[in-house]
Motif scaffolding. Structure first.
Motif, short mmCIF file in Angstrom:
data_model
loop_
_atom_site.label_atom_id
_atom_site.label_comp_id
_atom_site.label_asym_id
_atom_site.label_seq_id
_atom_site.Cartn_x
_atom_site.Cartn_y
_atom_site.Cartn_z
N UNK A 12 50.08 1.21 14.01
CA UNK A 12 51.05 2.03 13.28
C UNK A 12 52.43 1.92 13.92
N UNK A 13 52.49 2.08 15.23
CA UNK A 13 53.77 2.20 15.91
C UNK A 13 54.43 0.85 16.15
N UNK A 14 53.69 -0.10 16.72
CA UNK A 14 54.29 -1.41 17.00
C UNK A 14 54.27 -2.32 15.77
N UNK A 15 53.08 -2.57 15.21
CA UNK A 15 53.01 -3.46 14.05
C UNK A 15 53.73 -2.86 12.85
N UNK A 16 53.81 -1.55 12.77
CA UNK A 16 54.58 -0.93 11.69
C UNK A 16 56.04 -1.37 11.74
N UNK A 17 56.60 -1.45 12.94
CA UNK A 17 57.97 -1.94 13.09
C UNK A 17 58.06 -3.42 12.76
N UNK A 18 57.06 -4.18 13.20
CA UNK A 18 57.03 -5.62 12.90
C UNK A 18 56.99 -5.83 11.39
N UNK A 19 56.11 -5.09 10.71
CA UNK A 19 55.99 -5.24 9.26
C UNK A 19 57.28 -4.81 8.56
N UNK A 20 57.86 -3.69 8.98
CA UNK A 20 59.09 -3.22 8.37
C UNK A 20 60.22 -4.21 8.56
N UNK A 21 60.32 -4.76 9.77
CA UNK A 21 61.37 -5.75 10.05
C UNK A 21 61.16 -7.01 9.22
N UNK A 22 59.93 -7.45 9.10
CA UNK A 22 59.64 -8.66 8.31
C UNK A 22 60.07 -8.47 6.86
N UNK A 23 59.68 -7.36 6.27
CA UNK A 23 60.01 -7.12 4.87
C UNK A 23 61.53 -6.96 4.69
N UNK A 24 62.16 -6.24 5.59
CA UNK A 24 63.61 -6.08 5.50
C UNK A 24 64.31 -7.44 5.56
N UNK A 25 63.90 -8.29 6.50
CA UNK A 25 64.54 -9.60 6.64
C UNK A 25 64.26 -10.50 5.44
N UNK A 26 63.06 -10.39 4.89
CA UNK A 26 62.75 -11.22 3.72
C UNK A 26 63.69 -10.91 2.56
N UNK A 27 64.11 -9.65 2.45
CA UNK A 27 65.03 -9.29 1.37
C UNK A 27 66.48 -9.52 1.76
N UNK A 28 66.82 -9.33 3.02
CA UNK A 28 68.21 -9.42 3.45
C UNK A 28 68.68 -10.86 3.69
N UNK A 29 67.78 -11.74 4.09
CA UNK A 29 68.18 -13.07 4.54
C UNK A 29 68.90 -13.86 3.45
N UNK A 30 68.39 -13.83 2.24
CA UNK A 30 69.02 -14.58 1.16
C UNK A 30 70.43 -14.10 0.86
#
Length: 338
Positions: A116-134
């Motif tokens: 929840x605490x660590x992988x939750x941040x990893x998952x949130x960062x991944x999704x954010x970057x997938x939308x922001x990068x383009x």
């Protein structure tokens, strides 16, 4: 960009938004008219914070999501983009943990807290970057802790997760710099905060858990988070003098802190009141699920908590602070040479 070089978000995502720091941050951002996606597991808390955001004049999108489950986070991110628009700001804040000595924490409990605490941040960062990068723009704010640099007894899972988040974030930041990306990632490290976690985390302590004093209200932290979102060029923000002293002290004399915390770390994290054997815990299921209690932003220690932090204000206004110190030094020199 807004005035004074500030980055102005139009669509923000806050994880762990139903209570505590996430709730206080949502209230503050809502005053700016920002559309806010509120991610958490607890339906009751989500509905309540969504009403607060709407009452402030902003659009709210409450989404039930377990941050430990990547597919749920992916779906939540797409829903935000579809219903609110391009994500400008993503704040990773959700966590869960266990108050107990390490050997009294079951392996599956430790794993769950880390997911929840660590992988939750990893998952949130991944999704954010997938939308922001383009779009090559956006800001990610990771909510850290003084315990990301200094582990304390009875919180091995939480401290381990927060340490891991620092290393993960530094790696991602370097990759973004290598790619000459305009996406910014910053961290906000917290002191002890008066949030509902002490009323709903799984605890095996004989007495009721408490934050290690000095304790700050979540609104103090929310102001620092919003400042970090405005000025994400800084790597880190420290909130509270206790956070600064803890991080700096651990760099200078970690062995001394080991011995100090071995003596004081158990008592300082417990009140004089016996633990409630019927206290809910949110490790596996939200304590504020359907039909449950809305815990709000503040916890049970309001009478003992600070509503302001001079250190946090000075940290947010470094130019003013530097100018003031310079002026004081010039004045002192002038006085000396009168």
């Amino acid at each position: 960009m807004g005035r004074n070089g500030r980055r102005t978000a139009q669509v923000a995502v806050i994880t762990g938004a139903s209570a505590g720091v996430g709730r206080a941050t949502a209230r503050l951002l809502a005053r700016r008219g920002i559309s806010i996606a509120l991610l958490a597991r607890g339906r009751t808390g989500l509905d309540a914070v969504a009403e607060e955001v709407r009452a402030a004049g902003s659009q709210a999108l409450p989404v039930e999501v377990d941050m430990a489950e990547l597919d749920q986070v992916v779906a939540a991110g797409q829903r935000v983009e579809d219903q609110l628009g391009p994500i400008d700001l993503w704040i990773n804040n959700a966590f869960s943990s266990v108050f107990a000595p390490f050997l009294e924490t079951a392996p599956e409990e430790f794993r769950r807290a880390m997911e929840v605490t660590y992988l939750g941040y990893v998952h949130g960062t991944r999704v954010a970057l997938q939308h922001m990068t383009g779009r090559d723009r956006g800001t990610i704010v990771q909510i850290g802790s003084a315990l990301a640099y200094r582990g304390i007894p009875l919180q091995a899972a939480y401290c381990g997760a927060k340490h891991a988040i620092v290393g993960f974030t530094e790696s991602v930041r370097c990759e973004l710099m290598h790619d000459h990306s305009n996406i910014r990632v910053t961290m906000v490290h917290l002191p002890a905060v008066n949030t509902p976690q002490f009323s709903w985390l799984l605890s095996r302590l004989p007495r009721h858990a408490q934050p290690v004093p000095p304790i700050y209200e979540p609104e103090v932290v929310a102001r620092a988070i919003v400042a970090a979102a405005d000025r994400p060029g800084r790597r880190e923000y420290w909130v509270g003098a206790s956070t600064a002293l803890t991080i700096l002290g651990n760099r200078i004399a970690p062995g001394l802190l080991d011995r100090y915390l071995a003596r004081t770390g158990y008592d300082s994290q417990q009140t004089d009141r016996p633990a409630d054997p019927h206290q809910p815990n949110n490790l596996w299921q939200p304590a504020d699920g359907p039909g449950g209690r809305d815990y709000g932003a503040r916890g049970a220690f309001t009478g003992r908590s600070h509503e302001h932090s001079l250190q946090a204000w000075l940290s947010r206004h470094r130019l003013v602070t530097a100018a003031g110190l310079t002026g004081a030094a010039v004045g002192a020199l002038a006085w000396r040479h009168r």
